[in-house]
Design an enzyme around this catalytic site. Structure first.
Site, PDB file in Angstrom:
ATOM      1  N   GLU A  34      90.682  35.048  -5.364  1.00 12.10           N
ATOM      2  CA  GLU A  34      89.496  35.081  -6.225  1.00 12.10           C
ATOM      3  C   GLU A  34      89.730  35.890  -7.490  1.00 12.10           C
ATOM      4  OE1 GLU A  34      89.262  35.118  -3.048  1.00 12.10           O
ATOM      5  OE2 GLU A  34      87.860  33.498  -2.621  1.00 12.10           O
ATOM      6  N   HIS A 103      79.201  37.111   5.427  1.00  3.46           N
ATOM      7  CA  HIS A 103      78.978  35.841   4.734  1.00  3.46           C
ATOM      8  C   HIS A 103      77.535  35.675   4.315  1.00  3.46           C
ATOM      9  CE1 HIS A 103      82.875  34.353   6.274  1.00  3.46           C
ATOM     10  NE2 HIS A 103      82.772  33.441   5.361  1.00  3.46           N
TER      11      HIS A 103
END
Lengths: 305, 445
Positions: A34, A103
């Protein structure tokens, strides 16, 4: 560019068909880095391309947050306007179903506090289409927070929304439902909950006005304050941690600008102040439900304690 | 001090990749180390066979090298040296009967448990993200069964079988997956976040690469306790498990560097199953031979066939012994394959059926079974008895999980902090927030 956007058709199938339509030069599958690919997106934007960087969920954006904030958000200011960064960071945000603590976090508040970023949270299909187009055309970095559970919901769409240059203005909230007794502000998935709550309240004689914020930064303070001046009561709704959240900012703004119009203390509905538990019953308790919004609205109307 | 490449009785040799075998830049130096712990500039010192005393001395070295995938890529690369450890195939006995049965039982437990997870998921008892380990059992069993209880394991979201191999009871893991209070994390963690203090399983992490620094920290603690806190018997080793996708992530490289720099007792185990969700390893990586990244940072890099538990075990023995004796980290790349999709929500459309068939034919459990029977270490009857026993264990786990209670409402707010009142305990043994002076601060009230 992002993970699984091309051949896999998108981790949540959002980018389905784009690879066939536009080819592998424009739809890039990246390795799982990322920080690397967010940085590459920002760098490309410095030089005039318009990348759309996808994070599989915004939880993963924490690995790239340095680039979102330091390289993208602050660049226009630091370079005194010489460099503009027309990049869009998009992806799923907030709680889903049973995906655990790492998450499920919502990043609206974190990104919303940073000057230089625009933060958008669509609710319906029209919002998603109009706001994303506006975000891509915008010359500044935009964080586009979608929601995994909303991907599966259908919404009615007007004819003008299907037009290929349909854009919605950034920084304007939408009044989803007019009312006169209490203002309920929400964004993303909880707009649906707020609308359901408004239906329930209507049966009890309370007419709730539901505002879909659409834009967390810049926050549409004008619309919110106008609504509160009309109804004199406010309930803010958000999905995750209460401290320093979007609701806190809205409360502060209303108290600063419309204090004399308030008839009751502002109610903040937020998620539980814990990392998201995995067990299904605990998860249900950790996320606001429709009943919570109804109860809060009634409290502002002094219908209950 | 022995020479680096004693081909003699032991035969396990580390050839750094990218060098000719007669040059050994990393391992030729025989200086006696006397440096301090942090910031050590000691050169890598290859130990002689006698130090690796855990290993059965009449066993030859074992590990085989190259996968077909790597061979294909190799034909394009200029260097034709890679890490090879040769096995003289069938003639040497690698394990005893007890060890063989233990390995078999552990792999069958892993396989049966994961299959049951799939069933339970489709029946709605399990939810969220579930990542199954079918096909990779040899790596977990091969490595973790060599550890002591005090050694640590850090894993990724594909962690059920690592938990089971480390000793977390199947009941606790299944309850956790069902979200019940009797789970190993009281239902609060879930499939991807298995923790066990008792068994030193330090998680279960959702982000790839996230576990590697944590594992490196655990290894750091082990070394710190031995050298700084002078706990002489602290020789705990940490294993970090992660996949091929992780090997492109910055955290991986940062930790390889620090682990080698400070000679931490850690083994980095790459479970290279060639796919990161739908992204092929070959499409994502500039040089797909992951084991080569070890020597770049100053540690040995080994490639092993991860579908063969005996080979994995042999490499593991060397790497763990290396770590335990204080010589530092090792990078082990296990070429393996997951028979199911990335998770139970993955349609798994991108993988070539021929590739799947190729690896299905190399099922580690079938291979071990064949080995045990052919070498007269076990009979069909004994193995079937183990199968039956494990079936019962897994069914018992499901029953236990089913009957366990859901977490109560009051559990929602528990465990956020280790100190429930948030401010810590003062020298007088009371919570600080109960001390009025503390909450006043220095303001003139």
């Amino acid at each position: 560019m992002g993970e699984e956007v091309g051949e896999y058709q998108g981790a949540y199938k959002i980018t389905k068909g784009l690879l066939e339509k536009y080819g592998p030069e424009r739809v890039l599958d990246t390795p799982i880095t990322e920080a690397g690919f967010a940085g590459i997106g920002v760098g490309a934007a410095y030089w005039g391309l318009r990348p759309v960087v996808e994070f599989m969920t915004f939880n993963f954006s924490m690995q790239a947050i340095d680039h979102i904030i330091n390289s993208a958000a602050k660049s226009s200011y630091m370079s005194a306007g010489q460099i503009s960064v027309p990049v869009v960071f998009r992806g799923a945000n907030g709680a889903a179903a049973g995906v655990g603590a790492q998450h499920s976090q919502c990043y609206a508040a974190w990104y919303g506090s940073c000057p230089g970023l625009k933060v958008l949270t669509p609710y319906s299909s029209e919002d998603a289409r109009g706001l994303l187009k506006a975000a891509i055309r915008d010359p500044d970095p935009v964080v586009f927070l979608e929601n995994e559970l909303l991907y599966g919901e259908s919404f009615p769409v007007s004819a003008e929304a299907l037009d290929s240059s349909f854009c919605l203005p950034i920084g304007k909230a939408k009044i989803e439902r007019e009312g006169k007794d209490v203002t309920i502000t929400a964004f993303s998935k909880l707009v649906g909950h707020a609308l359901k709550a408004a239906d329930i309240l209507a049966k009890e004689g309370i007419s709730a006005e539901v505002i879909n914020l659409r834009s967390i930064r810049p926050l549409d303070r004008a619309t919110i304050n106008a609504s509160v001046r009309k109804t004199s009561r406010l309930v803010t709704v958000e999905e995750v941690f209460p401290q320093h959240g979007v609701g806190a900012e809205i409360c502060a703004s209303v108290v600063e600008e419309s204090f004399d119009y308030l008839d009751a203390p502002v109610e903040r509905i937020a998620g539980a102040d814990v990392p998201m538990p995995y067990a299904a019953n605990l998860e249900r308790m950790a996320v606001p439900q429709v009943e919570d919004i109804v109860r809060a609205a009634k409290r502002t109307c002094f219908r209950s304690r | 001090m022995a020479t680096a490449f004693s081909a003699a009785k032991f035969g396990t040799q580390f050839f750094p990749v990218g060098t000719r075998s007669h040059e050994n830049p990393l391992f030729g130096h025989l200086k006696t180390p006397a440096c301090s712990f942090l910031g050590s500039t000691r050169r890598l010192r290859f130990s002689s066979a006698s130090k690796l005393n855990q290993i059965n001395s009449h066993r030859r070295s074992v590990v085989v090298a190259v996968s077909d995938v790597v061979k294909e890529k190799k034909s394009k690369s200029t260097s034709n040296l890679f890490l090879l450890l040769f096995i003289p195939a069938h003639s040497i006995q690698l394990i005893t009967k007890e060890e063989g049965l233990e390995l078999y039982e552990d792999m069958i437990l892993g396989r049966a448990f994961e299959d049951m997870c799939a069933q339970m998921y489709y029946r709605g008892k399990m939810f969220g993200f579930v990542h199954l380990y079918n096909g990779q059992e040899a790596v977990s069993t091969g490595f973790i069964k060599l550890l002591k209880k005090e050694d640590s394991v850090v894993s990724t979201y594909r962690d059920h079988v690592h938990a089971l191999s480390k000793g977390v009871p199947a009941r606790a893991v299944m309850s956790e997956l069902f979200g019940k209070t009797t789970g190993c994390c009281r239902g609060q963690g879930g499939s991807m976040h298995m923790f066990s203090k008792e068994h030193n399983l330090l998680g279960g992490f959702a982000f790839i690469g996230e576990g590697i620094p944590v594992a490196t920290g655990a290894a750091f603690t082990s070394k710190y306790r031995r050298e700084v806190l002078k706990e002489a018997d602290c020789d705990h080793v940490t294993l970090a498990f992660f996949g091929d996708g992780t090997c492109n992530n910055g955290q991986f490289f940062e930790c390889l560097n620090m682990a080698a720099l400070w000679k931490l007792p850690i083994v980095f185990v790459v479970e290279n199953n060639l796919w990161a969700i739908g992204m092929s390893h070959l499409r994502a990586t500039s040089d797909p031979q992951i084991y080569k990244k070890g020597p770049a940072f100053g540690m040995p890099g080994i490639h092993v066939n991860g579908m063969d538990v005996l080979k994995v075990r042999a490499v593991a023995q060397t790497a763990i012994a290396r770590a335990r004796s204080g010589e530092g980290p090792t990078l082990v790349e296990c070429e393996t394959y997951r028979f199911r999709g990335h998770s139970l929500a993955d349609p798994d459309e991108l993988r070539d059926p021929a590739e799947k068939a190729h690896y299905a034919a190399r099922d580690p459990i079938t291979a071990l079974k064949k080995y045990l029977i052919e070498n007269n270490l076990a009979t069909e009857v004994e193995l079937k008895a183990i199968d039956k026993k494990i079936e019962e264990v897994v069914e018992d786990a499901v029953e236990f999980a089913d009957e366990s209670p859901h977490p109560t409402r009051s559990q929602l707010l528990e465990n956020v902090f280790a100190d429930p009142k948030g401010f810590g305990i003062g020298p007088d043994g009371r919570y600080r927030c109960e001390d009025p002076k503390f909450t006043e601060g220095t303001a003139q009230v």
